[in-house]
Write a protein that holds these residues in place. Structure first.
Motif, PDB file in Angstrom:
ATOM      1  N   MET A   1       0.834  -1.199   0.000  1.00 28.12           N
ATOM      2  CA  MET A   1       0.000   0.000   0.000  1.00 28.12           C
ATOM      3  C   MET A   1       0.870   1.251   0.000  1.00 28.12           C
ATOM      4  N   GLU A   2       1.970   1.191   0.786  1.00 30.71           N
ATOM      5  CA  GLU A   2       2.863   2.344   0.844  1.00 30.71           C
ATOM      6  C   GLU A   2       3.485   2.616  -0.524  1.00 30.71           C
ATOM      7  N   GLU A   3       3.889   1.511  -1.226  1.00 27.42           N
ATOM      8  CA  GLU A   3       4.462   1.665  -2.560  1.00 27.42           C
ATOM      9  C   GLU A   3       3.433   2.237  -3.537  1.00 27.42           C
ATOM     10  N   LYS A   4       2.174   1.787  -3.407  1.00 28.15           N
ATOM     11  CA  LYS A   4       1.114   2.289  -4.273  1.00 28.15           C
ATOM     12  C   LYS A   4       0.886   3.764  -4.015  1.00 28.15           C
ATOM     13  N   ALA A   6       3.057   5.887  -2.895  1.00 24.65           N
ATOM     14  CA  ALA A   6       4.207   6.620  -3.418  1.00 24.65           C
ATOM     15  C   ALA A   6       4.058   6.835  -4.919  1.00 24.65           C
ATOM     16  N   ALA A   7       3.598   5.799  -5.642  1.00 25.18           N
ATOM     17  CA  ALA A   7       3.404   5.922  -7.090  1.00 25.18           C
ATOM     18  C   ALA A   7       2.353   6.976  -7.404  1.00 25.18           C
ATOM     19  N   LEU A   8       1.282   7.031  -6.593  1.00 22.54           N
ATOM     20  CA  LEU A   8       0.239   8.032  -6.814  1.00 22.54           C
ATOM     21  C   LEU A   8       0.750   9.432  -6.489  1.00 22.54           C
ATOM     22  N   LEU A  13       2.245  14.656  -8.662  1.00 26.35           N
ATOM     23  CA  LEU A  13       3.243  15.707  -8.896  1.00 26.35           C
ATOM     24  C   LEU A  13       3.416  15.958 -10.397  1.00 26.35           C
ATOM     25  N   MET A  14       3.490  14.884 -11.165  1.00 28.63           N
ATOM     26  CA  MET A  14       3.650  15.009 -12.613  1.00 28.63           C
ATOM     27  C   MET A  14       2.441  15.721 -13.233  1.00 28.63           C
ATOM     28  N   ALA A  15       1.252  15.286 -12.842  1.00 28.06           N
ATOM     29  CA  ALA A  15       0.043  15.866 -13.423  1.00 28.06           C
ATOM     30  C   ALA A  15      -0.104  17.334 -13.060  1.00 28.06           C
ATOM     31  N   MET A 112      13.519   4.059  -6.306  1.00 28.97           N
ATOM     32  CA  MET A 112      12.848   5.324  -6.558  1.00 28.97           C
ATOM     33  C   MET A 112      12.218   5.330  -7.947  1.00 28.97           C
ATOM     34  N   LEU A 113      12.936   4.785  -8.939  1.00 30.64           N
ATOM     35  CA  LEU A 113      12.401   4.770 -10.296  1.00 30.64           C
ATOM     36  C   LEU A 113      11.119   3.949 -10.362  1.00 30.64           C
ATOM     37  N   GLU A 114      11.078   2.823  -9.679  1.00 27.68           N
ATOM     38  CA  GLU A 114       9.867   1.997  -9.699  1.00 27.68           C
ATOM     39  C   GLU A 114       8.672   2.761  -9.162  1.00 27.68           C
ATOM     40  N   SER A 115       8.889   3.584  -8.140  1.00 28.80           N
ATOM     41  CA  SER A 115       7.791   4.383  -7.601  1.00 28.80           C
ATOM     42  C   SER A 115       7.349   5.462  -8.595  1.00 28.80           C
ATOM     43  N   ALA A 116       8.311   5.988  -9.354  1.00 36.36           N
ATOM     44  CA  ALA A 116       8.005   7.085 -10.275  1.00 36.36           C
ATOM     45  C   ALA A 116       7.659   6.597 -11.672  1.00 36.36           C
ATOM     46  N   ARG A 117       7.751   5.284 -11.929  1.00 35.93           N
ATOM     47  CA  ARG A 117       7.579   4.770 -13.289  1.00 35.93           C
ATOM     48  C   ARG A 117       6.192   5.085 -13.859  1.00 35.93           C
ATOM     49  N   LEU A 118       5.137   4.933 -13.034  1.00 34.18           N
ATOM     50  CA  LEU A 118       3.787   5.207 -13.499  1.00 34.18           C
ATOM     51  C   LEU A 118       3.666   6.651 -13.972  1.00 34.18           C
ATOM     52  N   ALA A 119       4.235   7.587 -13.208  1.00 34.86           N
ATOM     53  CA  ALA A 119       4.182   8.998 -13.572  1.00 34.86           C
ATOM     54  C   ALA A 119       4.961   9.257 -14.859  1.00 34.86           C
TER      55      ALA A 119
END
Length: 423
Positions: A1-4, A6-8, A13-15, A112-119
């Motif tokens: 959940m924490e990783e999810k 972080a991805a959101l 931030l990107m959006a 860190m990249l895995e968390s930011a990959r979706l963005a």
């Protein structure tokens, strides 16, 4: 959940703030200098749309293929590289370069990249869609201005980000890299143009790759407003340097055609003149030249005429010859072309056509008979040469379609045809 979560957070931030804000946060948390580029080495971060530093370009040139769930570490450069790829668009790639990294940096930076990959994927998809829309809009703009010239230029300039002034004149320059043209990132091409314009204090407006040819809008007659027009010699020197620079940089024989200077509303005329100037030399097999429309001598005057008058000139001069060739397969047109190229040297013409010299003489007499002309007269020879050259250019530009207009009755009875233009 924490990783999810972080991805959101990265996605939000990107959006909300864009790729710059996201990359800055990644750089702060990673503690390493970051570059984000596309496949061709055009930066997305720290700048957008410019060519990446040479060290990054050199790495891209020799980088091995690796999957999105892998990484590449260049030990000598101390650079760690990740990929972000769209599953349904495998050619859409972001390269994430972390500089001054060690082996122990790989794990935390990967996390860190895995968390930011979706963005990053969200950004990449939006960037591709935007680039496609922008390309389509610009293509429509240039087609409207240069081909159809039936749209309001004023209403589209601001939207395309092209700053032109209605109280000045502009010219179009076309640059053809040939069939061996390298894959040139548009930003790199624009950067080279900008460097050239700054070095020689000339004013280029906008470069665009369109229909396989690079198009540049110039107000290139002006160095500084108070100096007025460049002399013809200086202008020729400027374009010669331009051609030499791009030929050396991209290791191809660059061919350049330049149109005349026109007000903004008539810019399509300069585009057509640049096409004519470029094609005029290319159809003879030439490469690596600069041809200004203004430097085409009497052909400039011919091509300044309305298309209908040019076509009529070609037909009046050559139609009977072309019609006879069509009906009898007599080879008169190629013979006439070769005679003109060899200055009516019968022996050399026979050698080029692999026929007996007497065959050339016979065909020459037939040409004179059909066209009711004296082939020994210089003016006659020039008219024939001009008609062939003008017809070839019009055909190459799709302004003259090979074919003929005939009557059904005459076709049925004798196989002959009416008005013909069979270039």
């Amino acid at each position: 959940m924490e990783e999810k979560n972080a991805a959101l957070d990265w996605l939000e931030l990107m959006a909300g703030r864009g790729i710059g804000a996201l990359a800055q946060k990644m750089q702060r948390q990673g503690g390493k200098k970051l570059f984000i580029t596309g496949r061709q080495g055009i930066e997305h971060y720290p700048q957008s749309g410019v060519v990446a530093p040479q060290v990054v370009l050199d790495m891209l040139a020799v980088m091995p293929d690796f999957a999105e769930n892998q990484y590449y570490y260049a030990k000598n450069q101390q650079t760690l590289v990740f990929k972000v790829i769209l599953d349904d668009m495998p050619d859409s790639v972001l390269f994430i370069f972390w500089q001054q990294t060690e082996n122990e940096d790989i794990a935390p930076l990967s996390g860190m990249l895995e968390s930011a990959r979706l963005a990053l994927k969200w950004y990449l998809r939006g960037h591709k869609a935007f680039a496609k829309r922008l390309h389509e809009q610009r293509a429509a703009f240039f087609e409207g201005v240069f081909v159809k010239h039936n749209i309001s230029v004023e209403s589209m300039l601001a939207e395309q980000g092209i700053e032109l002034h209605h109280d000045r004149k502009y010219a179009v320059m076309l640059m053809d890299m040939g069939t061996d043209m390298p894959l040139i990132p548009p930003a790199d091409f624009r950067a080279k143009l900008l460097q050239f314009s700054q070095r020689y204090q000339t004013d280029l407006i906008y470069p665009l790759e369109w229909n396989g040819i690079y198009l540049v809008i110039l107000s290139g007659l002006y160095v500084q407003q108070e100096l007025g027009l460049l002399s013809l010699k200086k202008r020729q020197e400027l374009f010669a340097r331009w051609q030499q620079l791009f030929s050396e940089v991209y290791k191809v024989a660059v061919s350049i055609g330049v149109g005349g200077d026109y007000p903004l509303a008539e810019l399509h005329r300069s585009y057509q003149e640049a096409r004519i100037a470029l094609t005029f030399r290319q159809i003879k097999g030439e490469r690596g030249f600069v041809q200004e429309f203004s430097g085409m001598g009497v052909f400039k005057e011919l091509f300044t005429c309305e298309k209908e008058r040019m076509v009529e000139f070609c037909r009046q001069t050559l139609d009977k010859l072309l019609a006879y060739d069509h009906d009898c397969d007599a080879g008169l047109q190629i013979t006439l072309r070769t005679l003109l190229d060899t200055n009516f040297n019968y022996k050399l013409t026979a050698e080029k056509l692999f026929v007996h010299v007497n065959t050339v003489r016979y065909r020459c007499e037939k040409i004179a008979q059909l066209l009711e002309i004296d082939l020994n007269h210089p003016d006659t020879r020039f008219n024939l040469y001009a008609a062939i050259r003008v017809g070839d250019v019009l055909k190459a530009l799709n302004l003259l379609q090979p074919g003929y207009v005939g009557n059904l009755s005459s076709h049925k009875s004798s196989g002959s045809h009416g008005t013909q233009t069979m270039f």
